[in-house]
Design a protein around this motif. Structure first.
Motif, PDB file in Angstrom:
ATOM      1  N   ILE A  12       3.122  56.666  79.725  1.00 27.10           N
ATOM      2  CA  ILE A  12       3.725  56.533  78.401  1.00 27.10           C
ATOM      3  C   ILE A  12       3.487  57.829  77.636  1.00 27.10           C
ATOM      4  CG2 ILE A  12       3.813  55.195  76.273  1.00 27.10           C
ATOM      5  CD1 ILE A  12       2.693  52.813  77.819  1.00 27.10           C
ATOM      6  N   THR A  13       4.585  58.496  77.275  1.00 23.69           N
ATOM      7  CA  THR A  13       4.460  59.839  76.690  1.00 23.69           C
ATOM      8  C   THR A  13       4.648  59.842  75.166  1.00 23.69           C
ATOM      9  OG1 THR A  13       6.747  60.214  77.417  1.00 23.69           O
ATOM     10  CG2 THR A  13       5.004  61.157  78.767  1.00 23.69           C
ATOM     11  N   GLY A  14       3.912  58.973  74.484  1.00 25.89           N
ATOM     12  CA  GLY A  14       3.790  59.069  73.041  1.00 25.89           C
ATOM     13  C   GLY A  14       4.827  58.318  72.224  1.00 25.89           C
ATOM     14  N   ASP A  15       4.542  58.225  70.921  1.00 28.68           N
ATOM     15  CA  ASP A  15       5.357  57.501  69.949  1.00 28.68           C
ATOM     16  C   ASP A  15       5.633  56.075  70.396  1.00 28.68           C
ATOM     17  OD1 ASP A  15       5.328  59.678  68.327  1.00 28.68           O
ATOM     18  OD2 ASP A  15       7.472  60.036  68.323  1.00 28.68           O
ATOM     19  N   LEU A  16       4.605  55.465  70.949  1.00 28.39           N
ATOM     20  CA  LEU A  16       4.689  54.035  71.265  1.00 28.39           C
ATOM     21  C   LEU A  16       4.727  53.218  69.979  1.00 28.39           C
ATOM     22  CD1 LEU A  16       4.455  51.714  73.404  1.00 28.39           C
ATOM     23  CD2 LEU A  16       1.968  51.919  73.139  1.00 28.39           C
ATOM     24  N   ILE A  17       4.028  53.718  68.946  1.00 30.52           N
ATOM     25  CA  ILE A  17       3.844  53.008  67.675  1.00 30.52           C
ATOM     26  C   ILE A  17       4.154  53.975  66.536  1.00 30.52           C
ATOM     27  CG2 ILE A  17       2.110  51.927  66.167  1.00 30.52           C
ATOM     28  CD1 ILE A  17       0.622  51.197  68.837  1.00 30.52           C
TER      29      ILE A  17
ATOM     30  N   VAL B  47      -1.799  52.324  83.885  1.00 30.18           N
ATOM     31  CA  VAL B  47      -1.012  52.903  82.797  1.00 30.18           C
ATOM     32  C   VAL B  47      -1.795  54.041  82.152  1.00 30.18           C
ATOM     33  CG1 VAL B  47       0.235  52.463  80.649  1.00 30.18           C
ATOM     34  CG2 VAL B  47      -0.030  50.624  82.339  1.00 30.18           C
ATOM     35  N   ASP B  48      -1.172  55.218  82.090  1.00 31.25           N
ATOM     36  CA  ASP B  48      -1.737  56.366  81.386  1.00 31.25           C
ATOM     37  C   ASP B  48      -0.880  56.644  80.159  1.00 31.25           C
ATOM     38  OD1 ASP B  48      -3.928  57.548  83.243  1.00 31.25           O
ATOM     39  OD2 ASP B  48      -2.246  57.132  84.579  1.00 31.25           O
ATOM     40  N   TYR B  49      -1.551  56.981  79.060  1.00 30.41           N
ATOM     41  CA  TYR B  49      -0.859  57.107  77.772  1.00 30.41           C
ATOM     42  C   TYR B  49      -1.365  58.330  77.027  1.00 30.41           C
ATOM     43  CZ  TYR B  49      -0.532  56.226  72.717  1.00 30.41           C
ATOM     44  OH  TYR B  49      -0.354  56.355  71.362  1.00 30.41           O
ATOM     45  N   VAL B  50      -0.442  59.069  76.391  1.00 27.89           N
ATOM     46  CA  VAL B  50      -0.818  60.147  75.467  1.00 27.89           C
ATOM     47  C   VAL B  50      -0.176  59.877  74.113  1.00 27.89           C
ATOM     48  CG1 VAL B  50      -1.176  61.941  77.197  1.00 27.89           C
ATOM     49  CG2 VAL B  50       1.112  61.599  76.240  1.00 27.89           C
ATOM     50  N   ILE B  51      -0.804  60.394  73.070  1.00 28.44           N
ATOM     51  CA  ILE B  51      -0.310  60.132  71.720  1.00 28.44           C
ATOM     52  C   ILE B  51       0.887  61.031  71.406  1.00 28.44           C
ATOM     53  CG2 ILE B  51      -2.627  59.499  70.970  1.00 28.44           C
ATOM     54  CD1 ILE B  51      -2.592  62.168  69.313  1.00 28.44           C
ATOM     55  N   GLY B  52       1.737  60.541  70.500  1.00 27.90           N
ATOM     56  CA  GLY B  52       2.832  61.334  69.969  1.00 27.90           C
ATOM     57  C   GLY B  52       2.567  61.677  68.517  1.00 27.90           C
TER      58      GLY B  52
ATOM     59  N   ILE C 260      -2.450  65.567  77.038  1.00 27.99           N
ATOM     60  CA  ILE C 260      -2.774  66.434  75.894  1.00 27.99           C
ATOM     61  C   ILE C 260      -2.227  65.817  74.616  1.00 27.99           C
ATOM     62  CG2 ILE C 260      -2.349  68.704  74.852  1.00 27.99           C
ATOM     63  CD1 ILE C 260      -2.391  69.901  77.612  1.00 27.99           C
ATOM     64  N   ASP C 261      -3.047  65.811  73.573  1.00 29.81           N
ATOM     65  CA  ASP C 261      -2.630  65.297  72.265  1.00 29.81           C
ATOM     66  C   ASP C 261      -1.451  66.093  71.723  1.00 29.81           C
ATOM     67  OD1 ASP C 261      -4.669  63.480  72.384  1.00 29.81           O
ATOM     68  OD2 ASP C 261      -5.725  64.208  70.597  1.00 29.81           O
ATOM     69  N   ASP C 262      -0.508  65.388  71.125  1.00 33.47           N
ATOM     70  CA  ASP C 262       0.591  66.066  70.439  1.00 33.47           C
ATOM     71  C   ASP C 262       0.060  66.877  69.260  1.00 33.47           C
ATOM     72  OD1 ASP C 262       3.623  66.255  69.768  1.00 33.47           O
ATOM     73  OD2 ASP C 262       2.658  65.648  67.891  1.00 33.47           O
ATOM     74  N   ALA C 263       0.673  68.030  69.026  1.00 35.85           N
ATOM     75  CA  ALA C 263       0.313  68.868  67.876  1.00 35.85           C
ATOM     76  C   ALA C 263       1.511  69.713  67.489  1.00 35.85           C
ATOM     77  CB  ALA C 263      -0.885  69.763  68.209  1.00 35.85           C
TER      78      ALA C 263
ATOM     79  N   LEU D  46       1.399  66.490  84.111  1.00 37.15           N
ATOM     80  CA  LEU D  46       0.987  66.658  82.716  1.00 37.15           C
ATOM     81  C   LEU D  46       1.812  65.739  81.831  1.00 37.15           C
ATOM     82  CD1 LEU D  46      -0.401  68.147  80.324  1.00 37.15           C
ATOM     83  CD2 LEU D  46       1.480  69.803  80.421  1.00 37.15           C
ATOM     84  N   LEU D  47       1.136  64.991  80.985  1.00 40.79           N
ATOM     85  CA  LEU D  47       1.790  64.160  79.979  1.00 40.79           C
ATOM     86  C   LEU D  47       1.589  64.823  78.614  1.00 40.79           C
ATOM     87  CD1 LEU D  47       0.531  60.603  81.079  1.00 40.79           C
ATOM     88  CD2 LEU D  47       2.437  61.952  81.993  1.00 40.79           C
ATOM     89  N   TYR D  48       2.689  65.170  77.975  1.00 39.57           N
ATOM     90  CA  TYR D  48       2.639  65.763  76.633  1.00 39.57           C
ATOM     91  C   TYR D  48       3.863  65.261  75.888  1.00 39.57           C
ATOM     92  CZ  TYR D  48       2.094  69.234  72.904  1.00 39.57           C
ATOM     93  OH  TYR D  48       1.919  69.848  71.687  1.00 39.57           O
ATOM     94  N   HIS D  49       3.709  64.923  74.629  1.00 39.95           N
ATOM     95  CA  HIS D  49       4.780  64.220  73.929  1.00 39.95           C
ATOM     96  C   HIS D  49       6.046  65.039  73.775  1.00 39.95           C
ATOM     97  CE1 HIS D  49       6.837  61.520  71.294  1.00 39.95           C
ATOM     98  NE2 HIS D  49       6.811  62.373  70.277  1.00 39.95           N
ATOM     99  N   ARG D  50       5.930  66.290  73.390  1.00 40.71           N
ATOM    100  CA  ARG D  50       7.122  67.085  73.066  1.00 40.71           C
ATOM    101  C   ARG D  50       7.377  68.137  74.146  1.00 40.71           C
ATOM    102  NH1 ARG D  50       6.028  69.272  67.320  1.00 40.71           N
ATOM    103  NH2 ARG D  50       4.980  67.264  67.097  1.00 40.71           N
TER     104      ARG D  50
END
Length: 365
Positions: free
Chosen positions: A187-192, A212-217, A255-258, A281-285
């Motif tokens: 899951i690559t971010g912006d879940l919530i 399940v692996d998840y990174v923040i958006g 990696i955290d979104d920034a 690599l999971l990164y939101h953007r």
């Protein structure tokens, strides 16, 4: 000379916020207020709302945005959904007006008929977009990586936006994902995107039939990030916050979104990467691809762009990101930009599709 240059630089920095907010408010007024003023003018209605009504109309969404957390949770959420969909309707009407105004100068149609035609086209487009937003397609992509020892099926979910979307959407996503029988879900971010989404509302995630692996958006950063982190861990998800984890088959980096454009390169240089292992690599953007390639990442999964979600907003997104959707390569790295599994704000998609992405990764065998 140095003092003069320093003063000029300070003046430029001090005026940047003024310029930004000036441009923002002009665009905001054009999209949210102008369309309805223009329709009112075309109709020549006997009752004229007046400037106060239009200011309230434009300020309403902004007021809800800044006060929703002080309202009862259900009321705040429903008002947010109402305002975002109102903003969406205004944007669609604005686009039709941009097309209409030159034609109006040439053909001079009946103003009253033109107003109803514009409203009808807006309503029809919104209805089509709303139906399209409810559909979740499955896209299967086959990729071969010699560094992989085994064949793998990895499913990517991105940009669900629970908050803008009701939690019931998660049940549909989980059912469709499990039907694909994945080895891993990522899951690559912006879940919530709204605060105080409860564990119970997110509970379908615990029924995903694969690790399940998840990174923040960015939207998790805007709301209650620490609480979101805790809730998702409670449901059994692996939350990767600028860290890596290894499986038997490969290494996963999250990696955290920034907003910082150097975020990916900076964080990758601080992690213990296995040069010989296959790395995801999971990164939101979709940013930092060059740095990712320099660190030998094999597959980079991102989202964030929504493929523009509504035409012609995709043209704006393309000015910000080089890669807006789909596959791209740079050196040893394959990038995939998901168009998103849900929608942000308004529940409308025009010119884009919601997607669960299934990667069938083949190795040496």
């Amino acid at each position: 000379m140095l003092k003069t240059s320093s003063r000029a630089a300070r003046r430029r920095r001090s005026t940047r916020p003024i310029k930004f907010w000036g441009i923002f408010l002009c665009v905001y007024a054009l999209v949210l207020i102008y369309p309805w003023v223009r329709i009112d003018t075309l109709m020549g209605a006997a009752w004229q709302p007046g400037p106060v009504t239009y200011v309230l109309l434009g300020a309403g969404p902004m007021l809800v945005r800044f006060t929703r957390e002080r309202l009862p949770r259900r009321i705040g959420r429903e008002l947010s959904l109402l305002c975002m969909n109102w903003l969406g309707l205004s944007f669609i009407l604005f686009v039709f007006l941009v097309l209409f105004e030159p034609l109006n100068l040439i053909f001079s149609p009946s103003p009253w008929q033109a107003a109803w035609a514009l409203l009808g086209a807006t309503a029809l487009s919104a209805a089509i977009g709303a139906m399209n937003a409810q559909m979740i397609g499955i896209k299967t992509i086959q990729l071969r990586f010699p560094k992989l020892c085994d064949n793998l099926r990895v499913v990517q979910i991105s940009d669900v936006h629970i908050g803008s979307r009701r939690p019931g959407l998660l049940r549909r996503i989980v059912d469709k994902t499990n039907a694909l029988q994945p080895d891993y879900v990522m899951i690559t971010g912006d879940l919530i995107d709204l605060p105080h989404i409860s564990v119970d509302e997110l509970r379908p995630l615990s029924e995903l039939a694969a690790p399940v692996d998840y990174v923040i958006g960015n939207h998790e950063r805007y709301v209650d990030l620490d609480d979101i982190d805790a809730r998702l861990r409670q449901l059994g998800l692996t939350v990767l916050r600028n860290e890596e984890t290894a499986t038997r088959q490969f290494q996963i980096i999250g990696i955290d979104d920034a907003d910082d454009t150097t975020q990916v390169g900076t964080q990758l240089s601080q992690l213990d990467l296995d040069r010989e292992a296959f790395k995801i690599l999971l990164y939101h953007r979709p940013a930092g691809l060059e740095a990712v390639a320099e660190h030998g990442i094999d597959l980079m999964l991102t989202g964030h762009t929504h493929a523009g979600q509504i035409v012609p907003f995709n043209l704006v997104v393309k000015r910000v990101f080089t890669h807006v959707r789909g596959l791209a390569t740079h050196g040893p790295t394959t990038l995939y930009v998901s168009p998103g599994t849900g929608t942000w704000g308004l529940v409308i998609r025009l010119g884009s599709r919601s997607e669960i992405t299934c990667f069938e990764l083949s190795g040496q065998s």
